[in-house]
Design a protein around this motif. Structure first.
Motif, short mmCIF file in Angstrom:
data_model
loop_
_atom_site.label_atom_id
_atom_site.label_comp_id
_atom_site.label_asym_id
_atom_site.label_seq_id
_atom_site.Cartn_x
_atom_site.Cartn_y
_atom_site.Cartn_z
N UNK A 4 0.89 -1.09 0.08
CA UNK A 4 -0.08 0.07 -0.18
C UNK A 4 0.80 1.17 -0.14
N UNK A 5 1.99 1.20 0.93
CA UNK A 5 2.87 2.36 0.70
C UNK A 5 3.52 2.67 -0.56
N UNK A 6 3.96 1.49 -1.07
CA UNK A 6 4.79 1.42 -2.55
C UNK A 6 3.64 2.18 -3.43
N UNK A 7 2.47 1.75 -3.37
CA UNK A 7 1.28 2.13 -4.34
C UNK A 7 0.95 3.60 -4.16
N UNK A 8 1.09 4.18 -2.92
CA UNK A 8 0.99 5.49 -2.45
C UNK A 8 2.24 6.46 -3.12
N UNK A 9 3.34 5.97 -2.71
CA UNK A 9 4.29 6.52 -3.27
C UNK A 9 4.72 6.67 -4.76
N UNK A 10 3.98 5.71 -5.38
CA UNK A 10 4.01 5.70 -6.97
C UNK A 10 3.23 6.64 -7.40
N UNK A 11 2.11 6.75 -6.76
CA UNK A 11 0.92 7.75 -7.22
C UNK A 11 1.63 9.23 -7.02
N UNK A 12 2.45 9.43 -6.11
CA UNK A 12 2.92 10.57 -5.94
C UNK A 12 4.13 10.96 -6.71
N UNK A 13 4.59 9.92 -7.63
CA UNK A 13 5.47 10.00 -8.59
C UNK A 13 7.03 9.94 -7.93
N UNK A 14 7.03 9.23 -6.79
CA UNK A 14 8.33 8.68 -6.24
C UNK A 14 8.85 7.22 -6.72
N UNK A 15 9.88 7.20 -7.16
CA UNK A 15 10.36 5.74 -7.64
C UNK A 15 10.91 4.98 -6.29
N UNK A 16 10.41 3.59 -6.25
CA UNK A 16 10.90 3.22 -4.96
C UNK A 16 11.59 1.56 -5.63
N UNK A 17 12.78 1.56 -5.06
CA UNK A 17 13.47 0.39 -5.24
C UNK A 17 13.81 -0.52 -4.17
N UNK A 18 13.31 -1.54 -3.91
CA UNK A 18 13.52 -2.40 -2.78
C UNK A 18 14.72 -3.34 -3.05
N UNK A 19 15.84 -3.28 -2.05
CA UNK A 19 16.90 -4.07 -2.27
C UNK A 19 17.07 -5.11 -1.37
N UNK A 20 17.70 -6.46 -1.75
CA UNK A 20 17.63 -7.45 -0.92
C UNK A 20 18.66 -7.34 0.45
N UNK A 21 18.35 -8.20 1.56
CA UNK A 21 19.00 -7.97 2.72
C UNK A 21 20.58 -8.17 2.45
N UNK A 22 21.29 -7.35 3.37
CA UNK A 22 22.71 -7.21 3.49
C UNK A 22 23.33 -8.88 3.60
N UNK A 23 22.72 -9.35 4.38
CA UNK A 23 23.19 -10.93 4.51
C UNK A 23 23.18 -11.57 3.01
N UNK A 24 21.92 -11.32 2.40
CA UNK A 24 21.84 -12.23 1.22
C UNK A 24 22.80 -11.54 0.18
N UNK A 25 23.06 -10.33 0.23
CA UNK A 25 24.19 -9.98 -0.88
C UNK A 25 25.50 -10.17 -0.28
#
Length: 77
Positions: A4-25
């Motif tokens: 829901x937060x990602x959709x709201x930010x997308x509507x506001x024109x904000x680009x959201x990039x979710x990166x994996x956990x540091x442990x996984x990287x």
């Protein structure tokens, strides 16, 4: 809630990039280095697949998207 937060930010024109956990990287970077040393004669795609396969087995709770992104990020570390 996160979606829901990602959709709201997308509507506001904000680009959201979710990166994996540091442990996984970090684990992906270690496995990439090991694959490079182990499979010297094999193609990069073969090495990438070996690392991806290990990570899927090691971290089944993570999405395949996160694992793929961690492998790509691990190659650049």
């Amino acid at each position: 809630m996160t979606k829901l937060l990602i959709k709201l930010l997308a509507l506001l024109g904000t680009r959201v990039i979710i990166v994996p956990d540091d442990i996984l990287i970090e684990y992906a970077a270690k496995e990439c280095a090991d694959a490079e040393a182990t499979f010297k004669e094999q193609s990069g795609e073969y090495k990438r697949h070996q690392v991806y396969s290990k990570l899927i087995k090691k971290f089944p709770e993570h999405s395949k998207r996160d694992i793929s992104m961690a492998v790509e990020m691990g190659l650049n570390v």
